[in-house]
Design a protein around this motif. Structure first.
Motif, PDB file in Angstrom:
ATOM      1  N   ALA A  91       0.858  -1.188   0.000  1.00 15.69           N
ATOM      2  CA  ALA A  91       0.000   0.000   0.000  1.00 15.69           C
ATOM      3  C   ALA A  91       0.888   1.229   0.000  1.00 15.69           C
ATOM      4  CB  ALA A  91      -0.924  -0.006   1.213  1.00 15.69           C
ATOM      5  N   GLY A  92       1.865   1.239  -0.904  1.00 11.78           N
ATOM      6  CA  GLY A  92       2.837   2.315  -0.928  1.00 11.78           C
ATOM      7  C   GLY A  92       2.371   3.572  -1.632  1.00 11.78           C
ATOM      8  N   HIS A  93       1.193   3.531  -2.231  1.00 12.02           N
ATOM      9  CA  HIS A  93       0.651   4.696  -2.936  1.00 12.02           C
ATOM     10  C   HIS A  93      -0.799   4.903  -2.497  1.00 12.02           C
ATOM     11  CE1 HIS A  93       3.983   4.965  -5.946  1.00 12.02           C
ATOM     12  NE2 HIS A  93       4.113   3.696  -5.601  1.00 12.02           N
ATOM     13  N   PRO A  94      -1.245   6.144  -2.401  1.00  6.40           N
ATOM     14  CA  PRO A  94      -2.612   6.428  -1.918  1.00  6.40           C
ATOM     15  C   PRO A  94      -3.667   6.114  -2.986  1.00  6.40           C
ATOM     16  CG  PRO A  94      -1.493   8.464  -2.500  1.00  6.40           C
ATOM     17  CD  PRO A  94      -0.477   7.379  -2.644  1.00  6.40           C
ATOM     18  N   LEU A  95      -4.410   5.060  -2.769  1.00 13.01           N
ATOM     19  CA  LEU A  95      -5.404   4.643  -3.759  1.00 13.01           C
ATOM     20  C   LEU A  95      -6.659   5.505  -3.747  1.00 13.01           C
ATOM     21  CD1 LEU A  95      -5.194   0.753  -3.344  1.00 13.01           C
ATOM     22  CD2 LEU A  95      -4.009   2.218  -4.998  1.00 13.01           C
ATOM     23  N   ASP A  96      -6.952   6.146  -2.609  1.00  9.88           N
ATOM     24  CA  ASP A  96      -8.187   6.915  -2.513  1.00  9.88           C
ATOM     25  C   ASP A  96      -7.964   8.421  -2.698  1.00  9.88           C
ATOM     26  OD1 ASP A  96      -6.752   7.050  -0.191  1.00  9.88           O
ATOM     27  OD2 ASP A  96      -8.468   6.800   1.153  1.00  9.88           O
ATOM     28  N   TRP A  97      -6.754   8.846  -3.110  1.00 10.89           N
ATOM     29  CA  TRP A  97      -6.489  10.240  -3.445  1.00 10.89           C
ATOM     30  C   TRP A  97      -6.784  10.462  -4.931  1.00 10.89           C
ATOM     31  CZ3 TRP A  97      -1.469  12.395  -0.750  1.00 10.89           C
ATOM     32  CH2 TRP A  97      -1.546  12.135   0.630  1.00 10.89           C
ATOM     33  N   VAL A  98      -6.657  11.693  -5.354  1.00  9.23           N
ATOM     34  CA  VAL A  98      -6.856  12.001  -6.772  1.00  9.23           C
ATOM     35  C   VAL A  98      -5.824  11.278  -7.628  1.00  9.23           C
ATOM     36  CG1 VAL A  98      -6.757  13.843  -8.510  1.00  9.23           C
ATOM     37  CG2 VAL A  98      -7.941  14.228  -6.332  1.00  9.23           C
ATOM     38  N   SER A  99      -4.567  11.278  -7.165  1.00  6.35           N
ATOM     39  CA  SER A  99      -3.486  10.633  -7.910  1.00  6.35           C
ATOM     40  C   SER A  99      -2.699   9.710  -6.993  1.00  6.35           C
ATOM     41  CB  SER A  99      -2.534  11.674  -8.511  1.00  6.35           C
ATOM     42  OG  SER A  99      -1.400  11.063  -9.087  1.00  6.35           O
ATOM     43  N   THR A 100      -2.213   8.593  -7.556  1.00  6.26           N
ATOM     44  CA  THR A 100      -1.347   7.695  -6.803  1.00  6.26           C
ATOM     45  C   THR A 100       0.112   8.135  -6.873  1.00  6.26           C
ATOM     46  OG1 THR A 100      -1.053   6.268  -8.743  1.00  6.26           O
ATOM     47  CG2 THR A 100      -2.845   5.711  -7.229  1.00  6.26           C
ATOM     48  N   HIS A 101       0.421   9.120  -7.714  1.00  5.88           N
ATOM     49  CA  HIS A 101       1.803   9.537  -7.930  1.00  5.88           C
ATOM     50  C   HIS A 101       2.354  10.274  -6.704  1.00  5.88           C
ATOM     51  CE1 HIS A 101       5.311  11.538  -9.681  1.00  5.88           C
ATOM     52  NE2 HIS A 101       5.239  10.633 -10.652  1.00  5.88           N
ATOM     53  N   PRO A 102       3.643  10.033  -6.351  1.00  8.66           N
ATOM     54  CA  PRO A 102       4.198  10.673  -5.153  1.00  8.66           C
ATOM     55  C   PRO A 102       4.384  12.179  -5.236  1.00  8.66           C
ATOM     56  CG  PRO A 102       5.826   9.229  -6.213  1.00  8.66           C
ATOM     57  CD  PRO A 102       4.534   9.000  -6.909  1.00  8.66           C
ATOM     58  N   PHE A 103       4.109  12.796  -6.415  1.00  7.88           N
ATOM     59  CA  PHE A 103       4.229  14.255  -6.475  1.00  7.88           C
ATOM     60  C   PHE A 103       3.324  14.921  -5.454  1.00  7.88           C
ATOM     61  CE2 PHE A 103       0.219  14.215  -8.790  1.00  7.88           C
ATOM     62  CZ  PHE A 103      -0.336  15.460  -8.501  1.00  7.88           C
ATOM     63  N   SER A 104       2.211  14.255  -5.119  1.00  8.38           N
ATOM     64  CA  SER A 104       1.209  14.859  -4.240  1.00  8.38           C
ATOM     65  C   SER A 104       1.658  14.942  -2.785  1.00  8.38           C
ATOM     66  CB  SER A 104      -0.099  14.064  -4.330  1.00  8.38           C
ATOM     67  OG  SER A 104       0.130  12.711  -3.961  1.00  8.38           O
ATOM     68  N   HIS A 105       2.650  14.135  -2.400  1.00  4.31           N
ATOM     69  CA  HIS A 105       3.079  14.150  -0.991  1.00  4.31           C
ATOM     70  C   HIS A 105       4.588  14.208  -0.851  1.00  4.31           C
ATOM     71  CE1 HIS A 105       3.982   9.782  -1.338  1.00  4.31           C
ATOM     72  NE2 HIS A 105       2.875   9.727  -2.047  1.00  4.31           N
ATOM     73  N   SER A 106       5.294  14.571  -1.898  1.00  7.44           N
ATOM     74  CA  SER A 106       6.747  14.745  -1.822  1.00  7.44           C
ATOM     75  C   SER A 106       7.063  16.239  -1.793  1.00  7.44           C
ATOM     76  CB  SER A 106       7.436  14.088  -3.026  1.00  7.44           C
ATOM     77  OG  SER A 106       7.204  12.700  -3.029  1.00  7.44           O
ATOM     78  N   GLY A 107       7.535  16.719  -0.657  1.00 10.61           N
ATOM     79  CA  GLY A 107       7.849  18.132  -0.528  1.00 10.61           C
ATOM     80  C   GLY A 107       6.637  19.026  -0.419  1.00 10.61           C
ATOM     81  N   THR A 108       5.489  18.459  -0.030  1.00 10.95           N
ATOM     82  CA  THR A 108       4.275  19.255   0.155  1.00 10.95           C
ATOM     83  C   THR A 108       3.848  19.165   1.623  1.00 10.95           C
ATOM     84  OG1 THR A 108       2.635  17.493  -0.216  1.00 10.95           O
ATOM     85  CG2 THR A 108       3.621  18.515  -2.181  1.00 10.95           C
ATOM     86  N   HIS A 109       2.732  19.791   1.950  1.00 11.88           N
ATOM     87  CA  HIS A 109       2.237  19.743   3.324  1.00 11.88           C
ATOM     88  C   HIS A 109       1.574  18.397   3.635  1.00 11.88           C
ATOM     89  CE1 HIS A 109      -1.379  20.691   1.026  1.00 11.88           C
ATOM     90  NE2 HIS A 109      -2.105  20.351   2.086  1.00 11.88           N
ATOM     91  N   LEU A 110       1.372  17.567   2.606  1.00  8.60           N
ATOM     92  CA  LEU A 110       0.749  16.269   2.796  1.00  8.60           C
ATOM     93  C   LEU A 110       1.811  15.197   3.046  1.00  8.60           C
ATOM     94  CD1 LEU A 110      -1.874  16.389  -0.110  1.00  8.60           C
ATOM     95  CD2 LEU A 110      -2.287  16.779   2.334  1.00  8.60           C
ATOM     96  N   SER A 111       1.414  14.123   3.686  1.00 11.00           N
ATOM     97  CA  SER A 111       2.314  12.995   3.897  1.00 11.00           C
ATOM     98  C   SER A 111       1.537  11.702   3.710  1.00 11.00           C
ATOM     99  CB  SER A 111       2.932  13.032   5.299  1.00 11.00           C
ATOM    100  OG  SER A 111       1.929  12.916   6.296  1.00 11.00           O
ATOM    101  N   TYR A 112       2.263  10.672   3.298  1.00  8.06           N
ATOM    102  CA  TYR A 112       1.624   9.375   3.121  1.00  8.06           C
ATOM    103  C   TYR A 112       2.628   8.288   3.456  1.00  8.06           C
ATOM    104  CZ  TYR A 112      -0.814   5.369   1.209  1.00  8.06           C
ATOM    105  OH  TYR A 112      -1.433   4.152   1.080  1.00  8.06           O
ATOM    106  N   SER A 113       2.205   7.288   4.202  1.00  8.49           N
ATOM    107  CA  SER A 113       3.068   6.153   4.529  1.00  8.49           C
ATOM    108  C   SER A 113       2.223   4.892   4.600  1.00  8.49           C
ATOM    109  CB  SER A 113       3.793   6.374   5.857  1.00  8.49           C
ATOM    110  OG  SER A 113       2.853   6.534   6.916  1.00  8.49           O
ATOM    111  N   SER A 114       2.879   3.752   4.489  1.00 10.39           N
ATOM    112  CA  SER A 114       2.183   2.473   4.501  1.00 10.39           C
ATOM    113  C   SER A 114       1.440   2.263   5.822  1.00 10.39           C
ATOM    114  CB  SER A 114       3.171   1.332   4.288  1.00 10.39           C
ATOM    115  OG  SER A 114       2.527   0.081   4.440  1.00 10.39           O
ATOM    116  N   ARG A 115       0.325   1.589   5.754  1.00 10.04           N
ATOM    117  CA  ARG A 115      -0.460   1.278   6.945  1.00 10.04           C
ATOM    118  C   ARG A 115      -0.062  -0.079   7.533  1.00 10.04           C
ATOM    119  NH1 ARG A 115      -4.017   2.594   3.005  1.00 10.04           N
ATOM    120  NH2 ARG A 115      -4.751   0.445   2.873  1.00 10.04           N
ATOM    121  N   PHE A 116       0.864  -0.773   6.899  1.00 12.40           N
ATOM    122  CA  PHE A 116       1.205  -2.132   7.311  1.00 12.40           C
ATOM    123  C   PHE A 116       2.436  -2.172   8.208  1.00 12.40           C
ATOM    124  CE2 PHE A 116      -1.454  -2.769   3.629  1.00 12.40           C
ATOM    125  CZ  PHE A 116      -2.184  -3.904   3.950  1.00 12.40           C
ATOM    126  N   GLU A 117       2.443  -3.154   9.100  1.00 12.53           N
ATOM    127  CA  GLU A 117       3.596  -3.387   9.962  1.00 12.53           C
ATOM    128  C   GLU A 117       4.735  -3.996   9.134  1.00 12.53           C
ATOM    129  OE1 GLU A 117       3.952  -2.699  13.323  1.00 12.53           O
ATOM    130  OE2 GLU A 117       2.104  -1.562  12.962  1.00 12.53           O
TER     131      GLU A 117
END
Length: 236
Positions: A91-117
């Protein structure tokens, strides 16, 4: 800077070899803030590393072109083939966002990380060439992962799995022998004592190993980060 890093890596490798550890990557391959603990006898060839904290047990080896991502434990006496991937994002990319591309959370106010242990690998596990184990998966002691298998769920101790997704083919031993092997915790013994036992005869091995008192630690360990190396533990 590159020359300085090469000299530093060379110094680190010599220091590790004196402690019976072979480490091919550069220290810079360990991401900033991460920690890698290695016990005696570990052989780690050139691999990609993206873990946060990882401990690899004594005598485990991992051949080249592999990847260590979201994984926290690899036990003792494991054999890991070329190109194996452990802790791969599921689950390395946000499936429920507008885009799965990391541009949306790289160097922005947003962050995304895996939910898995992190993935966890037990002792004496054999992982075949190009096998992939996803994050959140626990592989039990004594298990075998066949070449190019994709492991999406936990693997019981001493199970042999294959396929994509991997399924149990059979078990290495009977239920009774498996439980006795797990209870024996033979991987805690020094290799000198193990070599004196009949490894090729599980039943006889279990009879003899039961007379030996398990040793808690048993192997020295070292701690590596992107900037330093130091002794982490001592032989008990």
């Amino acid at each position: 800077m590159k020359l300085f890093q090469r000299l530093k890596d060379s110094q680190c490798r010599r220091w590790l070899r004196r402690r019976a550890i072979k480490f091919s990557p550069s220290l810079l391959d360990i991401k900033k803030g991460a920690e890698l603990v290695l016990e005696e006898g570990v052989v780690l060839r050139n691999v990609q590393m993206g873990f946060r904290n990882l401990k690899i047990g004594a005598m485990t080896y991992m051949r080249g072109d592999g990847e260590l991502w979201n994984v926290s434990e690899i036990g003792r006496f494991c054999s890991i083939g070329n190109g194996a991937v452990i802790g791969h994002d599921r689950a390395g990319h946000p499936l429920d966002w507008v885009s799965t591309h990391p541009f949306s959370h790289s160097g922005t106010h947003l962050s995304y990380s895996s939910r898995f242990e992190p993935a966890k690998i037990g002792h004496d596990v054999w992982i075949g060439r190009d096998a992939m184990i996803l994050e959140g998966v626990e592989v039990g002691t004594g298990a075998v992962i066949a070449t190019r298998s994709v492991v999406t769920r936990d693997v019981p101790p001493y199970a042999i799995v294959a396929g994509s997704p991997a399924k149990i083919i059979r078990y290495r031993h009977s239920e009774e022998v498996i439980q006795r092997l797990l209870d024996s915790q033979w991987w805690c013994l020094p290799i000198e004592k193990l070599l004196a036992l009949p490894i090729e005869q599980p039943t006889l091995f279990l009879e003899q190993v039961s007379a030996i008192e398990p040793e808690g630690g048993g192997y020295a360990s070292v701690r590596l980060t992107s900037s330093c190396w130091q002794v982490s533990g001592s032989i008990s």
